[in-house]
Design a protein around this motif. Structure first.
Motif, PDB file in Angstrom:
ATOM      1  N   ALA A 120      39.216  38.522  33.808  1.00 48.73           N
ATOM      2  CA  ALA A 120      40.311  38.090  34.486  1.00 48.73           C
ATOM      3  C   ALA A 120      40.176  38.217  36.023  1.00 48.73           C
ATOM      4  O   ALA A 120      41.204  37.170  36.053  1.00 48.73           O
ATOM      5  N   LYS A 121      39.846  38.683  36.703  1.00 45.99           N
ATOM      6  CA  LYS A 121      40.058  39.259  38.122  1.00 45.99           C
ATOM      7  C   LYS A 121      39.218  37.656  39.423  1.00 45.99           C
ATOM      8  O   LYS A 121      39.083  37.497  40.035  1.00 45.99           O
ATOM      9  N   ALA A 122      38.657  37.668  38.111  1.00 45.64           N
ATOM     10  CA  ALA A 122      37.307  36.729  38.725  1.00 45.64           C
ATOM     11  C   ALA A 122      38.043  35.758  39.390  1.00 45.64           C
ATOM     12  O   ALA A 122      37.162  34.896  40.087  1.00 45.64           O
ATOM     13  N   ALA A 123      38.815  34.705  38.921  1.00 44.33           N
ATOM     14  CA  ALA A 123      39.410  33.873  39.184  1.00 44.33           C
ATOM     15  C   ALA A 123      39.909  33.906  40.764  1.00 44.33           C
ATOM     16  O   ALA A 123      40.580  32.737  41.676  1.00 44.33           O
ATOM     17  N   TRP A 124      40.328  35.077  41.166  1.00 43.86           N
ATOM     18  CA  TRP A 124      40.910  35.387  42.665  1.00 43.86           C
ATOM     19  C   TRP A 124      40.106  36.648  43.169  1.00 43.86           C
ATOM     20  O   TRP A 124      40.394  37.337  43.543  1.00 43.86           O
ATOM     21  N   GLN A 125      38.976  36.723  42.882  1.00 52.68           N
ATOM     22  CA  GLN A 125      37.624  37.113  43.984  1.00 52.68           C
ATOM     23  C   GLN A 125      36.849  36.518  44.899  1.00 52.68           C
ATOM     24  O   GLN A 125      36.604  35.767  44.706  1.00 52.68           O
ATOM     25  N   THR A 126      36.326  37.347  45.453  1.00 48.69           N
ATOM     26  CA  THR A 126      35.398  36.345  46.469  1.00 48.69           C
ATOM     27  C   THR A 126      34.396  36.207  45.925  1.00 48.69           C
ATOM     28  O   THR A 126      34.295  37.257  44.653  1.00 48.69           O
ATOM     29  N   ASP A 127      33.708  35.130  46.438  1.00 48.36           N
ATOM     30  CA  ASP A 127      32.141  34.797  45.265  1.00 48.36           C
ATOM     31  C   ASP A 127      31.052  36.632  44.522  1.00 48.36           C
ATOM     32  O   ASP A 127      30.419  36.048  44.106  1.00 48.36           O
ATOM     33  N   ASP A 128      31.172  37.470  46.015  1.00 52.58           N
ATOM     34  CA  ASP A 128      30.469  39.001  46.349  1.00 52.58           C
ATOM     35  C   ASP A 128      31.609  39.753  44.680  1.00 52.58           C
ATOM     36  O   ASP A 128      30.678  40.579  44.061  1.00 52.58           O
ATOM     37  N   GLY A 129      32.397  39.006  44.320  1.00 49.52           N
ATOM     38  CA  GLY A 129      33.300  39.792  43.176  1.00 49.52           C
ATOM     39  C   GLY A 129      33.791  40.519  43.850  1.00 49.52           C
ATOM     40  O   GLY A 129      34.123  42.469  43.552  1.00 49.52           O
ATOM     41  N   LYS A 130      33.583  41.104  45.589  1.00 52.73           N
ATOM     42  CA  LYS A 130      33.888  42.200  46.405  1.00 52.73           C
ATOM     43  C   LYS A 130      35.298  42.622  46.363  1.00 52.73           C
ATOM     44  O   LYS A 130      36.465  44.065  46.411  1.00 52.73           O
TER      45      LYS A 130
END
Length: 420
Positions: free
Chosen positions: A120-130
């Motif tokens: 769910a959060k992946a669409a609004w995260q930096t590419d590294d997921g941090k």
């Protein structure tokens, strides 16, 4: 200030300016930027009053722009320092660019963020997921909404295959009472979002095809993409007179008035139709191409909200975002705006029958997101915007499916080099 002003007047002007500045930055006032102008009444009558039961002193203004104009208008306001405190976030690249320009703050410290999965959060995260920079709100599903009365009158049932869809459309065309398929091309984005991205995943096999496109293992000139364009090109005879000049609002009105049989839809249209249509509606997923067995749906992580890094009232903005993570908000949102499906982990009962039908497709079809949104729209030309224009021109008969794929791939090749 001119030196001929009296000292007393100068002091008064300075004081008034100071007070004005304080007023504009005062705690207790928030402005929300959004592209969901269709939802203004729901926000003002249901969502904001529910929040105000917890925080009665925080005044919220919901200030939407038209969907087509939102990105450009928001960027201009952010660059000019006039944007609202809370920014409704598009998924992936558009919002990532705002974060990279330091125009959105991190929301990792917001209480309740653990109520969202990594997906769910992946669409609004930096590419590294941090870093997460927007609080997820909802996804939307594409398909087709239809007038049940029209289907009964003409004697047809929900099509399962594209061949069956064409047979249904042909029957409606011969009957002549209804526009067989409601979709205009004047605003362009509908042809891409409710056309190409709606039926396309069955051709490119959803997430597998999307990943291959990003990896450079597939190209938009490949047969599966050209075939999707050929399909939407075949809709033109069924779209009714003057569809080339028909805007999104025109399409909504035409279907709401009972003049259309089938509407190429996003689930977000349900709430609009509920407020206007007087007939029973149903929905069916994208009919499958010949020879396919697995079905795919565009189940797109669509909407989130973040904090304008230049906001003068971040404390209240954080309180609002914290409330967005709660089951209370998810339940209100899902049922006040049927067709927007909350991304929080907390289960929500969807009361609207058409919305419940559409979200039920997740049980039988594989979900994917629009293939132009992640990574592939970071350069110029922007693939998402190019797709709007190209899809509309294909439906209009101004561009062949093969030429459409070539134009898109040529544009992508100008700036995008897949990682090796």
């Amino acid at each position: 200030m001119r030196r001929t002003f009296k000292a007393g007047l100068g002091a008064e002007v300075a004081a008034l300016a100071l007070l004005a500045g304080l007023a504009s930055a005062q705690a207790g006032s928030l402005k929300i930027e959004s592209w969901r102008n269709d939802d203004a009444d729901i926000w003002n009558s249901k969502i904001i009053p529910a929040f105000n039961k917890h925080y009665p002193d925080i005044k919220i203004e919901f200030a939407p722009s038209a969907p087509k104009e939102y990105n450009a208008a928001l960027n201009a306001r952010l660059d000019g320092g006039t944007a609202g405190d809370l920014i409704t976030c598009r998924p992936f690249d558009a919002s990532l660019a705002l974060y990279q320009k330091h125009q959105l703050d991190s929301v990792d410290a917001i209480k309740g963020m653990d109520n969202f999965s990594d997906v769910a959060k992946a669409a609004w995260q930096t590419d590294d997921g941090k870093t997460t920079f927007c609080v997820p709100i909802a996804s939307v599903i594409a398909g087709f909404i239809y007038n049940k009365e029209a289907f009964a009158k003409v004697g047809v049932t929900e099509p399962k295959t594209l061949d069956e869809l064409h047979a249904v459309l042909e029957k409606f065309k011969k009957d002549g009472t209804y526009v067989p398929l409601v979709m205009g091309t004047a605003d362009q984005w509908e042809a891409a979002t409710m056309g190409f991205q709606n039926i396309g995943p069955d051709y490119w096999k959803g997430e597998a095809g999307r990943a291959n496109l990003i990896a450079g293992k597939e190209k938009l000139t490949d047969p599966q993409y050209v075939a999707a364009f050929k399909e939407i090109a075949s809709w033109a005879p069924y779209l009714g007179s003057g569809f080339q000049a028909q805007t999104y609002a025109d399409s909504q009105n035409l279907f709401s008035l009972g003049k259309g049989a089938i509407y190429a839809a996003g689930s977000w249209d349900i709430s609009t139709f509920r407020g206007q249509a007087k007939f029973a509606m149903g929905a069916f997923p994208p009919p499958q191409p010949a020879g396919t067995t697995d079905c795919y749906i565009s189940d797109h992580t669509d909407i989130a909200m973040g904090i304008n890094a230049a906001s003068k009232n971040k404390e209240d903005a954080k309180k609002f975002l914290e409330w967005l993570t709660t089951p209370e908000f998810a339940t209100i949102y899902a049922n006040a705006l049927p067709g927007f499906f909350p991304l929080a982990k907390t289960p929500v009962k969807v009361e609207d029958d058409v919305a419940a039908t559409m979200v039920g497709w997740r049980q039988t079809c594989k979900s994917t997101i629009r293939n132009s949104y992640q990574i592939l729209s970071r350069g110029t030309p922007n693939l998402e915007n190019e797709l709007w224009n190209v899809s509309a021109q294909v439906v209009n008969g101004k561009l062949t499916p093969e030429a459409a794929g070539k134009q898109l791939q040529d544009g992508l090749d100008k700036w995008y080099k897949p990682a090796k």
